[in-house]
Design an enzyme around this catalytic site. Structure first.
Site, short mmCIF file in Angstrom:
data_model
loop_
_atom_site.label_atom_id
_atom_site.label_comp_id
_atom_site.label_asym_id
_atom_site.label_seq_id
_atom_site.Cartn_x
_atom_site.Cartn_y
_atom_site.Cartn_z
N ALA A 71 1.08 -1.34 0.26
CA ALA A 71 -0.22 0.12 -0.28
C ALA A 71 0.98 0.96 -0.31
O ALA A 71 2.03 1.35 0.25
CB ALA A 71 -1.00 0.10 1.01
N GLY A 116 0.70 -4.91 0.79
CA GLY A 116 -0.35 -4.97 -0.19
C GLY A 116 -0.24 -6.07 -1.04
O GLY A 116 -0.73 -6.48 -2.37
N GLU A 119 -0.54 -9.14 -0.71
CA GLU A 119 -1.89 -10.09 -0.66
C GLU A 119 -2.52 -10.12 -1.48
O GLU A 119 -3.59 -10.43 -2.05
CB GLU A 119 -2.35 -8.68 0.47
CG GLU A 119 -2.28 -8.40 1.80
CD GLU A 119 -2.57 -7.92 2.52
OE1 GLU A 119 -2.23 -6.56 2.33
OE2 GLU A 119 -2.80 -7.22 3.74
N GLU A 139 5.15 -5.32 7.38
CA GLU A 139 4.00 -4.30 8.05
C GLU A 139 4.34 -3.97 8.86
O GLU A 139 4.25 -2.82 9.76
CB GLU A 139 2.64 -4.34 7.93
CG GLU A 139 1.93 -4.12 6.41
CD GLU A 139 1.56 -5.41 5.93
OE1 GLU A 139 2.45 -6.35 5.95
OE2 GLU A 139 0.71 -5.48 4.72
N1 COA Z 1 4.49 3.34 -0.28
C1 COA Z 1 5.10 4.24 -1.51
N2 COA Z 1 6.15 4.31 -1.74
C2 COA Z 1 6.45 3.87 -2.16
C3 COA Z 1 6.68 2.11 -1.69
C4 COA Z 1 5.14 1.85 -0.78
N3 COA Z 1 4.69 1.04 -0.50
N4 COA Z 1 7.64 1.37 -1.98
C5 COA Z 1 8.46 2.20 -2.54
N5 COA Z 1 8.46 3.02 -2.83
C6 COA Z 1 9.24 3.95 -3.14
C7 COA Z 1 9.70 4.63 -2.54
O1 COA Z 1 9.74 5.46 -1.23
C8 COA Z 1 11.05 5.15 -2.94
O2 COA Z 1 10.81 6.75 -4.15
P1 COA Z 1 11.44 8.11 -4.17
O3 COA Z 1 12.44 7.71 -5.08
O4 COA Z 1 10.93 9.58 -4.33
O5 COA Z 1 12.60 8.03 -3.08
C9 COA Z 1 10.86 4.66 -4.61
O6 COA Z 1 9.45 3.87 -4.35
C10 COA Z 1 11.84 3.02 -4.58
O7 COA Z 1 12.19 2.69 -3.56
P2 COA Z 1 13.34 1.86 -2.59
O8 COA Z 1 13.15 2.28 -1.63
O9 COA Z 1 14.39 3.28 -3.14
O10 COA Z 1 13.56 0.70 -3.76
P3 COA Z 1 14.91 -0.05 -3.20
O11 COA Z 1 15.25 -0.83 -4.09
O12 COA Z 1 16.06 0.69 -1.90
O13 COA Z 1 13.69 -0.85 -1.87
C11 COA Z 1 12.30 -2.34 -1.17
C12 COA Z 1 12.74 -1.45 -2.51
C13 COA Z 1 10.84 -2.85 -1.96
C14 COA Z 1 12.42 -3.20 -0.07
C15 COA Z 1 11.67 -0.75 -0.44
O14 COA Z 1 11.10 0.31 -1.81
C16 COA Z 1 10.25 -1.02 0.31
O15 COA Z 1 10.94 -1.29 1.71
N6 COA Z 1 9.29 -0.71 0.39
C17 COA Z 1 7.85 -0.99 0.66
C18 COA Z 1 7.45 -1.73 1.59
C19 COA Z 1 6.63 -1.85 2.61
O16 COA Z 1 7.13 -1.82 3.54
N7 COA Z 1 5.32 -2.25 1.93
C20 COA Z 1 4.47 -2.29 3.17
C21 COA Z 1 3.29 -1.40 2.61
S1 COA Z 1 1.76 -1.28 3.91
#
Ligand code: COA
Length: 265
Positions: A71, A116, A119, A139
């Site tokens: 999400a 999400g 999910e 989460e």
């Molecule tokens: N919501 C909003 N933005 C998100 C996102 C999310 N769930 N997941 C990634 N992004 C954004 C990041 O903020 C980043 O934005 P920016 O370029 O403006 O800084 C962009 O997507 C790229 O992500 P980044 O974290 O830089 O890539 P990465 O390769 O270093 O890491 C992940 C990849 C997937 C491991 C990491 O983005 C992450 O942990 N995301 C969240 C996952 C999560 O907790 N999901 C559950 C949400 S309920």
């Protein structure tokens, strides 16, 4: 038109014969699901459910890195208690629509399927993962709990003990680990994930649509019933398909040693 697919901003919906391919298209945020994109998924699921020309669906994420990274955390960070509850119920409703679309929906997990995203993949009928994909419910690391039925579907798919381990650690699992746990049906090379998913969808699209719908319904609804009630439900559907042209076509084709042509009637 009650369920139009006009003016989608966050999804791309394409058709290849009887297969619809839905791509979540917010690559800048790794295809994170905002409220607006969830609403487009809801409209799309309804439109595809009610389109008899569509017999199978593939859902994937734009770009090479991510299926859906969860999400949208920007929205989550400012939500209120009542707003959060409504948000979760809305997401759960959308994923229920996907689970019960009545036609096979294949998650082509081309990269991160977190929160999400995991999910969404679990709401699909079948899952094919790229060998580079990472799945999980992180989460807990944000100080929150899954809200789109992750606690419910993960436990049903891989069992309570294993689900609790992944839900509580928030760790990312590899595609191989997900396969070992039964969370995904297949793992393929990253370049093959979409072609393989489309191939599987095209094969399933040749099956008798009413029988397909009833099998999905029998499994999904049956899991929420007692075994005895599930058997009665199954027997009722078994009887009901006897009224279809496809049942006559399938059995005659076998006896006449030819390939059946199912019409969905
Ligand atoms: N919501 C909003 N933005 C998100 C996102 C999310 N769930 N997941 C990634 N992004 C954004 C990041 O903020 C980043 O934005 P920016 O370029 O403006 O800084 C962009 O997507 C790229 O992500 P980044 O974290 O830089 O890539 P990465 O390769 O270093 O890491 C992940 C990849 C997937 C491991 C990491 O983005 C992450 O942990 N995301 C969240 C996952 C999560 O907790 N999901 C559950 C949400 S309920």
């Amino acid at each position: 038109m009650p369920h139009t697919l006009d003016s989608l901003e966050h999804l791309i919906v394409e058709r290849d014969g009887a297969v619809a391919i839905v791509t979540v298209n917010r690559p800048k945020v790794l295809n994170a699901l905002s409220t607006a994109s969830l609403d487009e998924l809801r409209r799309t699921a309804l439109a595809l459910k009610h389109d008899p020309a569509v017999r199978a669906v593939v859902i994937t994420g734009a770009g090479e890195k991510s299926f859906v990274a969860g999400a949208d955390i920007n929205e989550l960070s400012v939500q209120s208690p009542t707003g959060g509850r409504e948000h979760a119920l809305r997401g759960q409703h959308v994923f229920d629509l996907i689970e019960n679309m009545g036609k096979p929906v294949i998650a082509a997990i081309n990269g991160y399927a977190l929160g999400g995203g995991c999910e969404l993949a679990m709401a699909c009928t079948l899952r094919i993962a790229a060998d580079t994909a990472k799945l999980g419910q992180p989460e807990i690391n944000l100080g929150i709990v899954p809200g789109y039925a992750g606690t419910q579907r993960l436990a049903r798919l891989i069992g309570r003990g294993r689900a609790l381990e992944w839900l509580l650690s928030g760790d990312q699992m590899t595609a191989q680990e997900a396969y070992r746990l039964g969370l995904v049906n297949r793992v393929v090379a990253a370049a093959d994930v979409l072609p393989e998913s489309r191939k599987l969808a095209a094969m399933l699209a040749t099956k008798a649509p009413i029988a397909v719908r009833y099998i999905i319904e029998a499994v999904n609804k049956g899991l929420q019933m007692s075994f005895a009630d599930g058997q009665v439900f199954e027997a009722t559907l078994f009887g009901l398909v006897a009224s279809t042209e496809d049942m006559r076509e399938g059995t005659s084709a076998f006896l006449e040693k030819r390939k059946a042509e199912f019409k969905g009637r």
